[in-house]
Design an enzyme around this catalytic site. Structure first.
Site: not given
Ligand SMILES: Cc1ncc(C[n+]2csc(CCOP(=O)(O)OP(=O)(O)O)c2C)c(N)n1
Ligand SMILES: [Mg+2]
Lengths: 369, 335
Positions: B28, B57, B59, B84-85, B87-88, B128
């Protein structure tokens, strides 16, 4: 473009003109002038909260902040369509929603200052605390709604999530369960066009709202910068939920005007043209024009709103700066409901360790090197 | 050349992409953005979006599709954005990546590398700052490594990608900006093995074992102790699965005292395994029971109090005092 294939529901255009919408009109026909003004006031205050928190992060008072700039109408329109006993499952970005639910500014900021992993009591606000694991909360909302059915309650749950989240398996599984059990849950997707640096086109080749019907869930796409339309769309979904119609899916088409978080640098992945284009669709400007032209907003009302926003911003700043640091031993609290001898022993040892430093060097305060 | 740890990983990825057309990167925000830590900076530009792939997005899909790519002979390098990400993607790692080689009696190889920035001390919100390495060490079929410095980061990454076994590569993210000399052209054939531990400071009184982010802290502790006349031997494990016990045993046979430190919680952490093994294999040499200086068995705490959870120089020295039976430690608490 991925979003031309479905009708985009709108009630107030970008230039502030009220237009008719066959589906949505009836859901806002009862709104009086004060309610309309309140929607605008909410957006104004929430934008102010966002700006103040962003500034506090810059000043080193917050570790991080996820701006909601540009998404005010999506957040306010949706949360103001709900009743107090409807239960909300938000992400980290729904800080405007939290304000409308009555969260104190301190309870909103604690997570971002790093003093706690959550702010408010979910049962007080009927709102779960911010979810960081992308998509997870859609399952929680579905399960909550299944519980409402089992309990024979006429209420609903609403899950907020982003465009990026729609790629997670959890979100799809939530829709499968919600449809299978006809759970009264609203899937409220804020398509702000970006998941950090990834454009929504990477997540989906069809409109996000176009996916839900494949699961048997009615959906609609609404102008997420039009607070009236978002309110109406959420009332549509809530009405379905409350009257045994089961789950619904709303895609609020909006735009993340700021960085993903204060740690992000969007100039690395997106140009200014998009920003300008969306700046012209600003949710506050359009509502203000609409209200002013209709004679529903005068200078006096506006200055009252500005004063209220100032007061909230002052509350926020004070709450932030006056936050006490958590006690060292608080890290051992609430891990379990009942006693846990191994953890208790670790706690006792750490207390004894800290006491070695009493009256001596400040090194006792720790400090990861 | 002086490189930071992120630059060293970047150089390792670049080298692997150059050397083997079957190497592909998945993750990602790794392409246009260059990763949230800029580890993959510039790689999409230089190798194309067909080899440095910004994924949707998910995992589980990142790992699961890497399994499919590996079936076709690719060498996927997956980035998990934060510890922490992962686990999926855990199910794919544990049920598929780890087991396919054994399941197919060696017919199918899973040469995946899964990069995971891990550990705390960076002032981040929940999820994190975790140290999930023990879950993977506990899973047979995976190799697990963690470099502590830029040179190892570079070399061990190349070795991981070249390995026909799946490798979890844990990056000590709070050391990302630490700079050090890195030799980019040294041949892999003469490099220390990916699975080899290394004595990073020689000593005679106590053996201090750590890995990843705490190696730096352990070295600082050794310097501080030296000022008090205590000689600590510091061992950087480098590989967590398999653990290279030879230098640890050799050291403990000389010092008779063992301290193990990691950020992860104590229960069933690496320290537990090392203490048990050294007790089994060096029992007659030990003067005292092995000492563990670890994070507590708690969910990672808010950043304002993370310093209390993370073993720091003082806590490691307290552990050393305990191993030495010195009176000012809280070693009296043997309940
Ligand atoms: C399971 C997981 N993978 C990766 C992340 C890292 N991460 C945090 S926000 C984000 C993007 C999220 O995008 P969206 O769902 O469009 O929400 P927005 O931030 O635009 O409100 C990512 C990849 C996370 N928090 N959780
Ligand atoms: Mg988004």
């Amino acid at each position: 473009m991925a979003h031309s294939a479905m009708p985009l529901h709108q009630l107030v255009t970008a230039s502030g003109t009220r237009v008719a919408d066959e589906l949505l009109d009836e859901f806002v026909s009862d709104l009086d002038d004060q309610t309309l003004r309140n929607l605008y006031e909410d957006m104004l205050i929430v934008r102010r909260i966002d700006a103040e928190a962003t500034a506090l992060q810059r000043q080193g008072q917050l570790a991080l902040w996820p701006p909601l700039l540009g998404q005010e109408a999506s957040q306010i329109g949706s949360v103001r369509a709900l009743e107090h006993d409807d239960f909300i499952f938000p992400t980290y970005r729904e800080n405007g929603v939290a304000y409308c639910r009555g969260a104190s500014m301190g309870s909103v900021l604690g997570v971002w200052r790093g003093v706690s992993n959550s702010g408010w009591d979910p049962y007080e606000l009927n709102m779960a605390t911010p979810q960081i694991i992308i998509g997870s909360q859609t399952l929680h909302a579905t399960g909550y709604a299944m519980g409402l059915v089992l309990d024979g309650k006429e209420s609903l749950s609403l899950a907020y999530f982003g465009d990026g989240a729609t790629s997670q398996g959890d979100v799809h599984e939530a829709m499968v369960f919600a449809a299978s059990f006809q759970a009264p849950v609203v899937f409220f997707c804020q398509n702000n066009h970006w998941a950090i640096s990834e454009p929504v086109g990477l997540q989906s080749h069809v409109p996000l709202a176009g996916r839900a019907p494949g699961y048997g869930i009615p959906s609609l796409q609404v102008d997420g910068n039009d607070v009236l339309a978002v309110l109406a769309a959420t009332r549509w979904a809530a009405h379905r939920a409350r009257t045994g119609g089961g789950p619904s899916f709303i895609e609020a088409v909006t735009y993340r005007m700021g960085a993903h978080t204060t740690a992000d640098d969007p100039t690395r992945y997106r140009g200014v043209t998009e920003l300008e284009e969306w700046g012209a669709k600003d949710p506050l400007t359009r509502m203000r024009t609409f209200l002013t032209n209709a004679g529903k907003l005068d200078d006096e009302a506006e200055s009252a709103m500005a004063a209220k926003a100032d007061a909230v911003a002052a509350e926020l700043r004070a709450a932030c700066i006056n936050f006490p640091d958590p006690e060292p031993l608080s890290v051992f609290e609430h891990v379990y409901v009942d006693d846990h001898p191994i953890l208790a022993r670790q706690r006792d040892h750490y207390l004894a360790y800290l006491s070695l430093f009493e009256g001596s060097s400040p090194a006792a305060q720790g400090g990861a090197s | 050349m002086k490189l930071s740890l992120t630059q060293a990983i970047n150089a390792g990825l670049r080298r692997a992409l150059e050397d083997d057309p079957k190497v592909v990167l998945l993750g990602e925000d790794i392409g246009t953005l260059g990763g949230v830590f800029r580890v993959t900076d510039g790689l999409m530009k230089d190798f194309g979006s067909h080899r440095v792939i910004d994924t949707p997005l998910a995992e589980s899909a990142i790992i699961g599709t890497a399994v499919g790519l590996a079936y076709r002979g690719f060498r996927p390098v997956c980035e998990i954005q934060f510890d922490g990400f992962i686990y999926p993607g855990f199910d794919q790692i544990v049920s598929q990546v780890a087991k396919l080689h054994a399941r197919t009696r060696g017919a199918v190889r899973m040469p995946l590398t899964i990069r995971v920035p891990f550990g705390g001390g960076i002032g981040s919100p929940e999820h994190h700052s975790e140290s999930p390495e023990a879950y993977f060490v506990h899973t047979s079929g995976l190799r697990v490594i963690s470099p502590s410095n830029p040179q190892d980061a570079y070399t061990m990454l190349r070795q991981a990608i070249a390995s026909d076994d799946p490798v979890l590569y844990f990056e000590p993210k709070r050391r990302y900006h630490a700079k050090d000399e890195v030799m980019l052209d040294a041949p892999l054939s003469t490099a220390p093995l990916m699975g080899a531990a290394r004595v990073v400071a020689a000593g005679t009184d106590v053996t201090l074992v750590s890995y990843g982010p705490l190696v730096r802290t352990a070295l600082d502790a050794a310097s501080a102790a030296a000022a008090e006349g205590i000689s600590i031997e510091v061992i950087d494990l480098r590989s967590l699965s398999p653990i290279d016990y030879l230098p640890v045993m050799e050291s403990v046979r000389r010092t008779g005292r063992l301290v193990i430190s990691h950020e992860a919680g104590q229960t069933l952490g690496l320290g537990a395994e090392i203490a048990a093994t050294i007790t089994e294999r060096c029992f007659n040499y030990l003067e005292v029971a092995p000492v563990r200086v670890t994070g507590f068995d708690i969910p990672y705490p808010p950043s304002k109090v993370e310093k209390h959870h993370l073993p720091d120089l003082d806590r490691i020295l307290d552990g050393v005092d305990r191993a030495l039976g010195r009176p000012n430690s809280h070693s009296g608490m043997e309940d």
